[in-house]
Scaffold this motif. Structure first.
Motif, PDB file in Angstrom:
ATOM      1  N   MET A 184      12.641   6.398   4.358  1.00  0.00           N
ATOM      2  CA  MET A 184      12.563   6.540   5.806  1.00  0.00           C
ATOM      3  C   MET A 184      11.907   7.875   6.199  1.00  0.00           C
ATOM      4  SD  MET A 184      12.975   5.161   8.706  1.00  0.00           S
ATOM      5  CE  MET A 184      14.110   3.780   8.471  1.00  0.00           C
ATOM      6  N   VAL A 185      12.139   8.909   5.402  1.00  0.00           N
ATOM      7  CA  VAL A 185      11.522  10.212   5.674  1.00  0.00           C
ATOM      8  C   VAL A 185      10.010  10.121   5.517  1.00  0.00           C
ATOM      9  CG1 VAL A 185      11.389  12.629   4.961  1.00  0.00           C
ATOM     10  CG2 VAL A 185      13.598  11.448   4.953  1.00  0.00           C
ATOM     11  N   PHE A 187       8.159   7.420   5.827  1.00  0.00           N
ATOM     12  CA  PHE A 187       7.616   6.612   6.911  1.00  0.00           C
ATOM     13  C   PHE A 187       7.534   7.408   8.216  1.00  0.00           C
ATOM     14  CE2 PHE A 187       8.650   3.964  10.625  1.00  0.00           C
ATOM     15  CZ  PHE A 187       7.470   3.239  10.708  1.00  0.00           C
ATOM     16  N   LYS A 188       8.613   8.097   8.560  1.00  0.00           N
ATOM     17  CA  LYS A 188       8.620   8.859   9.813  1.00  0.00           C
ATOM     18  C   LYS A 188       7.585   9.973   9.796  1.00  0.00           C
ATOM     19  CE  LYS A 188      13.383   7.965  11.306  1.00  0.00           C
ATOM     20  NZ  LYS A 188      14.705   8.563  11.615  1.00  0.00           N
ATOM     21  N   LEU A 189       7.386  10.583   8.632  1.00  0.00           N
ATOM     22  CA  LEU A 189       6.395  11.647   8.525  1.00  0.00           C
ATOM     23  C   LEU A 189       4.993  11.112   8.794  1.00  0.00           C
ATOM     24  CD1 LEU A 189       5.665  14.577   7.837  1.00  0.00           C
ATOM     25  CD2 LEU A 189       5.556  13.902   5.427  1.00  0.00           C
ATOM     26  N   HIS A 191       4.224   8.267  10.338  1.00  0.00           N
ATOM     27  CA  HIS A 191       4.102   7.684  11.672  1.00  0.00           C
ATOM     28  C   HIS A 191       4.025   8.763  12.750  1.00  0.00           C
ATOM     29  CE1 HIS A 191       3.906   4.257  14.235  1.00  0.00           C
ATOM     30  NE2 HIS A 191       4.977   4.579  14.928  1.00  0.00           N
ATOM     31  N   SER A 192       4.520   9.955  12.465  1.00  0.00           N
ATOM     32  CA  SER A 192       4.414  11.041  13.443  1.00  0.00           C
ATOM     33  C   SER A 192       2.961  11.474  13.634  1.00  0.00           C
ATOM     34  CB  SER A 192       5.254  12.241  12.995  1.00  0.00           C
ATOM     35  OG  SER A 192       4.708  12.835  11.824  1.00  0.00           O
ATOM     36  N   TYR A 209       2.062   0.936   5.847  1.00  0.00           N
ATOM     37  CA  TYR A 209       3.383   0.467   6.272  1.00  0.00           C
ATOM     38  C   TYR A 209       3.736  -0.871   5.619  1.00  0.00           C
ATOM     39  CZ  TYR A 209       2.714   3.971   9.985  1.00  0.00           C
ATOM     40  OH  TYR A 209       2.487   5.126  10.680  1.00  0.00           O
ATOM     41  N   ILE A 219      13.730  -0.435   4.616  1.00  0.00           N
ATOM     42  CA  ILE A 219      13.201   0.005   5.914  1.00  0.00           C
ATOM     43  C   ILE A 219      12.323  -1.077   6.544  1.00  0.00           C
ATOM     44  CG2 ILE A 219      13.303   2.442   5.273  1.00  0.00           C
ATOM     45  CD1 ILE A 219      10.291   2.404   4.863  1.00  0.00           C
ATOM     46  N   THR A 222      12.580  -1.507  10.471  1.00  0.00           N
ATOM     47  CA  THR A 222      11.959  -0.418  11.238  1.00  0.00           C
ATOM     48  C   THR A 222      10.450  -0.598  11.297  1.00  0.00           C
ATOM     49  OG1 THR A 222      13.701   1.102  10.522  1.00  0.00           O
ATOM     50  CG2 THR A 222      11.680   2.084  11.402  1.00  0.00           C
ATOM     51  N   VAL A 226       7.538  -1.560  14.480  1.00  0.00           N
ATOM     52  CA  VAL A 226       6.256  -0.901  14.745  1.00  0.00           C
ATOM     53  C   VAL A 226       5.138  -1.931  14.823  1.00  0.00           C
ATOM     54  CG1 VAL A 226       4.525   0.690  13.810  1.00  0.00           C
ATOM     55  CG2 VAL A 226       6.948   1.288  13.718  1.00  0.00           C
TER      56      VAL A 226
END
Length: 590
Positions: A184-185, A187-189, A191-192, A209, A219, A222, A226
């Motif tokens: 998840m870290v 992915f969030k990195l 996607h930011s 993704y 994940i 999530t 998106v």
């Protein structure tokens, strides 16, 4: 035979003489002394090494003993001459690969190149690091960890996002055991960075993704959310909508086994000569390398001889589909004919003569001029008070154009405000060929008008002459500026002096189109500020003109009158000449 690069105990002039002697006589060896380094010579303002972008890196032979000294030139990329950076990046990338004994070091060098000089790292360079990482299992985990750490920088170049998206999509599982780089870290990195990237990079991230769904099923929900968001009107790009929709359905319909088969790890690339080395070998002064204008560099479909639409993004030398859009250019030579003259700029015109410089107020790339003999295109980029243009001359005929001579026309008094340096090109433009001419521009003070090129050549013995204005107008040196409504109107009132404002009222050129006007303003270089003006139809912008001597703040307000089919344009800035020039550039453009 080994060559050596050493230091000299005597003057810079003698050093330069010895450099050229070594080039003429490879057996000549320079003696060691720490008095003057290559960078000392480079920083000498009178150094002939600055005359050509290639001289600095071609004047010295290298081997693995002195490569470390050369890589130290990375430290100078941020302050190096504007025209030399791309060449330096290319040479460093080639030497790093050639002499690398530890590929973790090679990965570090290329990521450092992207960090320091991302704008000058060509696709060939980051393609190559991907190929090397995929082909060498021992470096995959290290590459994933290193690029993950690089992506955590507050300011991250888009090329770094591309490399990170590809490597984490393939090998993110190798670092997922660490809670600091959990799925998840990761992915969030990534996607930011998504909303800060171009459409092509966003497409690559969407492919990352879907690979994450295969690597990290936990994940899935999530990522599916998106995909849902970008498969509808939230994404204005049809390609992104289509890709998101297909990936969403694939993740829902396909079983785990099918998904694992479709999204399996990329196979090794076939070993071949480095694409960047091939590019370097094909380079000639002024000539556009064929790799640089190859088909898979643009997502625009091209038409083959049977008038069949073919998407060049799907071209691949391997039978395995590359979901992340990375393809290796063919090693064989490509040829251009009259019917297949490549337009690297994306504009296609069928008219006998095309010449419209006004459109380049709102764009940087396109066809500048075209007739039955020649096509002239431009690609440009600007940063603060510096700019770089590439002019592309394409011969549309089946005979060479001789005595080919583009000459810059720019009066001395104007050149004191906008300095333009132009590089020479070859005097013959072969049939069906395309050559590139580079121009470097520096805005010293605000200026009016724009320089032009007088192009003369002979076709079948008949003298031809073309004069074109260059897309080098004052607005190219804008930096967009964000501000809220309170700040905007406070500054607006402060710039209320007679010499600080200019206003024009004019009739709409076409049936009044607010969306088209917004699009033009966004391309003009200023920041379009939404929800600022009480009237939602009014458009307001803010920006800063960068010159060598000062920075000039500028505000814009465009008020449409739908009933009268009229616009009122108001410009306010801290300098009268800037106010008038920006107003004159924009009047009658909507």
């Amino acid at each position: 035979m080994e060559y050596y690069w050493f230091y000299l105990p005597y003057s810079k002039e003698k050093y330069l003489l010895r450099v050229y002697m070594v080039r003429l006589n490879p057996l000549e060896v320079l003696h060691t002394s720490p008095s003057h380094t290559l960078m000392d010579i480079y920083h000498c303002n009178t150094s002939p090494l600055k005359e050509s972008p290639e001289t600095l890196v071609q004047s010295h032979p290298f081997d693995r003993h002195n490569l470390t000294d050369f890589i130290e030139m990375l430290n100078y990329l941020e302050t190096a001459d504007y025209s030399i950076r791309e060449e330096m990046v290319l040479k460093v990338a080639i030497l790093a690969e050639k002499y690398a004994t530890d590929y973790t070091w090679y990965v570090d060098v290329i990521l450092n190149l992207i960090r320091i000089a991302g704008d000058y790292v060509s696709e060939e360079v980051w393609y190559r690091v991907i190929q090397i990482v995929i082909n060498r299992e021992e470096v995959q985990g290290y590459a994933a960890k290193t690029v993950f750490e690089a992506l955590q920088a507050p300011a991250c170049h888009e090329n770094m996002v591309k490399v990170g998206g590809y490597i984490l999509g393939e090998f993110g599982n190798l670092i997922a055991g660490d809670s600091r780089s959990a799925p998840m870290v990761q992915f969030k990195l990534l996607h930011s960075k998504y909303h800060l990237c171009s459409s092509m990079t966003r497409a690559l991230l969407l492919s990352t993704y879907i690979k994450f769904i295969n690597l990290f099923p936990e994940i899935r929900s999530t990522i599916q959310e998106v995909f849902r968001q970008h498969s509808n009107l939230r994404s204005a790009d049809a390609e992104l909508q289509q890709r998101a929709s297909e990936y969403l359905q694939l993740s829902i319909v396909a079983s785990t086994d099918v998904l694992a088969t479709v999204l399996e790890e990329m196979p090794s690339f076939p070993e071949r000569e480095s694409s960047i080395l091939s590019l370097l070998k094909k380079k000639k002064p002024g000539r556009v390398p064929e790799n640089e204008i190859r088909e898979n560099k643009s997502p625009i479909p091209v038409t083959n001889s049977n008038n069949t639409q073919v998407n060049s993004n799907h071209t691949s030398n391997s039978t395995n589909a590359d979901l992340l859009g990375l393809s290796t250019p063919p090693s064989g030579n490509q040829t251009n004919s009259q019917g297949a003259l490549i337009d690297v700029l994306g504009d296609i015109y069928n008219a006998s003569v095309v010449y419209n410089t006004k459109k380049f107020l709102f764009k940087n790339n396109g066809v500048l001029f075209e007739n039955e003999l020649i096509q002239i295109g431009v690609k440009s980029e600007f940063r603060q008070n510096l700019g770089r243009l590439g002019l592309y001359y394409g011969n549309k005929t089946q005979t060479p154009l001789t005595n080919f001579s583009p000459v810059l026309q720019w009066p001395a008094e104007s050149a004191a405000r906008l300095s333009v340096q132009i590089k020479a090109v070859e005097p013959t433009l072969e049939a069906g060929a395309q050559i590139q001419q580079l121009l470097n521009a520096e805005c010293i003070e605000d200026f009016a008008d724009a320089p032009s090129i007088d192009l003369s050549f002979r076709h079948n013995g008949v003298h031809q002459k073309v004069n074109i204005k260059l897309p080098l107008t004052l607005n190219k040196f804008f930096e967009p500026t964000e501000m809220n409504g309170e700040s905007f109107f406070a500054r607006w009132k402060n710039l209320g002096g007679e010499s600080q404002r200019a206003q024009k009222v004019f009739k709409a050129q076409l049936p009044l189109d607010l969306q088209a006007a917004r699009t033009k303003l966004m391309g003009f270089g200023m920041q379009l500020l939404d929800s600022i003006d009480p009237n939602p139809d009014n458009m307001v912008c803010a920006g800063i003109i960068h010159t060598q001597t000062q920075q000039v703040g500028c505000l814009l307000r465009l008020e449409p009158n739908k009933q009268a089919q009229m616009f009122r344009l108001t410009i306010r800035s801290s300098k009268e000449s800037v106010t008038k020039e920006i107003c004159n550039l924009l009047v009658d453009q909507f």
